[in-house]
Design a protein around this motif. Sequence first.
Motif, PDB file in Angstrom:
ATOM      1  N   ILE A  20       0.835  -1.211   0.000  1.00  0.00           N
ATOM      2  CA  ILE A  20       0.000   0.000   0.000  1.00  0.00           C
ATOM      3  C   ILE A  20       0.868   1.259   0.000  1.00  0.00           C
ATOM      4  N   ARG A  21       1.912   1.262   0.819  1.00  0.00           N
ATOM      5  CA  ARG A  21       2.747   2.454   0.950  1.00  0.00           C
ATOM      6  C   ARG A  21       3.435   2.834  -0.361  1.00  0.00           C
ATOM      7  N   ASN A  22       3.885   1.844  -1.129  1.00  0.00           N
ATOM      8  CA  ASN A  22       4.702   2.127  -2.304  1.00  0.00           C
ATOM      9  C   ASN A  22       3.909   2.546  -3.540  1.00  0.00           C
ATOM     10  N   ALA A  23       2.609   2.322  -3.527  1.00  0.00           N
ATOM     11  CA  ALA A  23       1.757   2.763  -4.651  1.00  0.00           C
ATOM     12  C   ALA A  23       0.387   3.146  -4.096  1.00  0.00           C
ATOM     13  N   PRO A  24       0.299   4.247  -3.353  1.00  0.00           N
ATOM     14  CA  PRO A  24      -0.959   4.606  -2.689  1.00  0.00           C
ATOM     15  C   PRO A  24      -2.091   4.948  -3.652  1.00  0.00           C
ATOM     16  N   HIS A  25      -1.766   5.221  -4.910  1.00  0.00           N
ATOM     17  CA  HIS A  25      -2.813   5.495  -5.898  1.00  0.00           C
ATOM     18  C   HIS A  25      -3.471   4.201  -6.374  1.00  0.00           C
ATOM     19  N   LEU A  26      -2.789   3.072  -6.218  1.00  0.00           N
ATOM     20  CA  LEU A  26      -3.289   1.800  -6.737  1.00  0.00           C
ATOM     21  C   LEU A  26      -3.702   0.816  -5.649  1.00  0.00           C
ATOM     22  N   ALA A  27      -3.423   1.122  -4.398  1.00  0.00           N
ATOM     23  CA  ALA A  27      -3.733   0.202  -3.299  1.00  0.00           C
ATOM     24  C   ALA A  27      -4.199   0.985  -2.082  1.00  0.00           C
ATOM     25  N   HIS A  28      -5.128   0.410  -1.336  1.00  0.00           N
ATOM     26  CA  HIS A  28      -5.703   1.113  -0.194  1.00  0.00           C
ATOM     27  C   HIS A  28      -6.331   0.109   0.773  1.00  0.00           C
ATOM     28  N   PRO A  29      -6.560   0.509   2.032  1.00  0.00           N
ATOM     29  CA  PRO A  29      -7.241  -0.380   2.977  1.00  0.00           C
ATOM     30  C   PRO A  29      -8.695  -0.610   2.574  1.00  0.00           C
ATOM     31  N   LEU A  30      -9.221  -1.780   2.945  1.00  0.00           N
ATOM     32  CA  LEU A  30     -10.603  -2.140   2.620  1.00  0.00           C
ATOM     33  C   LEU A  30     -11.223  -2.853   3.811  1.00  0.00           C
ATOM     34  N   ALA A  31     -12.406  -2.396   4.234  1.00  0.00           N
ATOM     35  CA  ALA A  31     -13.127  -3.067   5.314  1.00  0.00           C
ATOM     36  C   ALA A  31     -13.860  -4.284   4.767  1.00  0.00           C
ATOM     37  N   LEU A  32     -13.780  -5.401   5.474  1.00  0.00           N
ATOM     38  CA  LEU A  32     -14.492  -6.626   5.099  1.00  0.00           C
ATOM     39  C   LEU A  32     -15.422  -7.036   6.232  1.00  0.00           C
ATOM     40  N   ILE A  33     -16.675  -7.287   5.873  1.00  0.00           N
ATOM     41  CA  ILE A  33     -17.710  -7.684   6.831  1.00  0.00           C
ATOM     42  C   ILE A  33     -17.951  -9.187   6.704  1.00  0.00           C
ATOM     43  N   THR A  34     -17.857  -9.903   7.818  1.00  0.00           N
ATOM     44  CA  THR A  34     -18.166 -11.337   7.829  1.00  0.00           C
ATOM     45  C   THR A  34     -19.486 -11.544   8.573  1.00  0.00           C
ATOM     46  N   ALA A  72     -16.534  -4.527   1.731  1.00  0.00           N
ATOM     47  CA  ALA A  72     -16.613  -5.845   1.115  1.00  0.00           C
ATOM     48  C   ALA A  72     -17.211  -6.844   2.106  1.00  0.00           C
ATOM     49  N   MET A  73     -17.534  -8.038   1.602  1.00  0.00           N
ATOM     50  CA  MET A  73     -18.046  -9.105   2.457  1.00  0.00           C
ATOM     51  C   MET A  73     -17.193 -10.353   2.294  1.00  0.00           C
ATOM     52  N   LEU A  74     -16.916 -10.999   3.401  1.00  0.00           N
ATOM     53  CA  LEU A  74     -16.264 -12.302   3.386  1.00  0.00           C
ATOM     54  C   LEU A  74     -17.304 -13.368   3.706  1.00  0.00           C
ATOM     55  N   ILE A  75     -17.481 -14.313   2.796  1.00  0.00           N
ATOM     56  CA  ILE A  75     -18.316 -15.485   3.062  1.00  0.00           C
ATOM     57  C   ILE A  75     -17.380 -16.566   3.584  1.00  0.00           C
ATOM     58  N   PRO A  76     -17.492 -16.925   4.867  1.00  0.00           N
ATOM     59  CA  PRO A  76     -16.434 -17.706   5.511  1.00  0.00           C
ATOM     60  C   PRO A  76     -16.373 -19.174   5.125  1.00  0.00           C
ATOM     61  N   LYS A  77     -17.438 -19.711   4.530  1.00  0.00           N
ATOM     62  CA  LYS A  77     -17.378 -21.126   4.179  1.00  0.00           C
ATOM     63  C   LYS A  77     -18.326 -21.431   3.032  1.00  0.00           C
TER      64      LYS A  77
END
Length: 543
Positions: A93-107, A268-273
């Motif tokens: 993320i640090r080396n290309a902040p225009h192309l990568a970013h944090p993302l929240a995932l809901i399970t 985003a959503m994580l479907i755990p199984k």
Amino acid sequence: MNRITNLEKLNKEEFDICIIGGGASGAGCALDATLRGFKVALIEKEDFAAETSSKSTKLIHGGVRYLEQAFKNLDFAQLRQVKHGLEERHTVIRNAPHLAHPLALITPVFSWFEGFYFTIGLTIYGFFAKNDSMPKAQWLNKKETFEHIPTLTPKLHSSVMYYDGQLDDARYCLALAHSANKAGAAVVNHISVTGFEKDKTGKLTAAIVQDNLSGKTTNVKAKLFINCTGPFGDSIRLLANSSLEKRLRPSKGVHIMLPPEVLKSQDAMLIPKTKDGRVVFVIPFEGEVMVGTTDDEYRDLEKEPILISQEIDFLIDTLRPYIAKVPDKSQIKSGFGGLRPLIASSGSKATKKLVRDHEVEFDETSNLLSLLGGKWTTYRLMAKDTIDEACKLLNKNVDCKTELHYLVGGENYHFEQWKTIQEKYNLEEDICQHLLKKYGSEVENILKIIENKDLKNRIHPDYPFIKAEVIYTIRHEMVCSLRDFFARRTRLELMDWKATSGSIKVVAELMSEELNWSSAEMQRNIAGYQNLVKNFMENAGIQ
């Protein structure tokens, strides 16, 4: 990135290292080796990230599934993989902040016990992330869950929210190749290795390569060759030394694209199984919603892995328990398949149970170094391990310099600059934001092109891509074909097949003028790409 200039270098110069394969691992190795002072060539048979590296789930992560397997099976290889991924996440993320970013995932969870179980697991997951400012995992109640994703089923009990990273994989890979080129590497796409020249002892001295655009052949001379061809790694290994045993066991994973109404969320959503024991992600990407992935063994490496109707059924069925209104097949906008370069185990494990770790293999007979296995998140670590080994073989002791090296477009990137661009160039908000997110601090080079007013126009009315990008990507990003542009520079092929089909003629006319295609060449390129997109739709059962 000038292809003609770099082709001349391949013809005339001798290199310390020639890297075969322009995906994340190959481009990562090229940047690492060049920054350490080696004279480097990077050659790719199609386009940068044309295969596995453009067809990922677009996540920068340690792998929550691997963590669960590590504890359930006392599998320390899985645990090491999680640790490596989470340690590298902040660097990506640090080396290309225009192309990568944090993302929240809901399970989503359906009982108090499930919520407790996943909270503990995801808290441990976060514990392994060093030097990381990502928020910690939280257990959300039902009301809080619906505030994040309003389209979930009312049957859920609560959810657990955690954070990983998201990236535009193809453009990130391109930024690696572009950065290697800027540092001095000779980087060329659409050039295939057809054989090797060897000395009397069987050591490689040159790669015999063919320019796929002109048909011309040449020899690329180097002291050391590095094989970074992902799931195709065995073909290069056997070309260098036919007595080697195959090491790779590729598996296919597919994703589908749905409209944003499926989630109505930036989270985003994580479907755990799933019924086959995997996890599935439901992720906002480029304004659409991406669902994936599957995991099936794949043997026919001569054919591109594509989305088929049965795989769509599986992914929609996986969504069913979690979404209040399940989408039907008619809502699918596109999809894609990719291959994982899994290293075969000694047993008969299913591909989904194989560890996504990497290995650097040295063949003493041919002097070929091969980077096998791995995953996107750890590309930098994989490259470091490979070039560390190259240093030993070439008797050069230089430390890796990539951890704090900004990629092209990453340094001095400020997202809020889109407002200044809008005011100065009178572009719509979504176009300004898109240009800044994809090109970062290189955006000024595109803005110079739009002095021609027609080039400010959209390629398709529903998307923020503009005509100036066609010119820019040809001149600065080595675009040579329609698919280079649609699939990997703008990602429209991954997002919307119908919009892609409807935009081909506009882009082809611009490319034809820039690349000096004849009228017959232009028509041939249009027909070829139209047929490819049509084939994708037919195999997926989409009208």
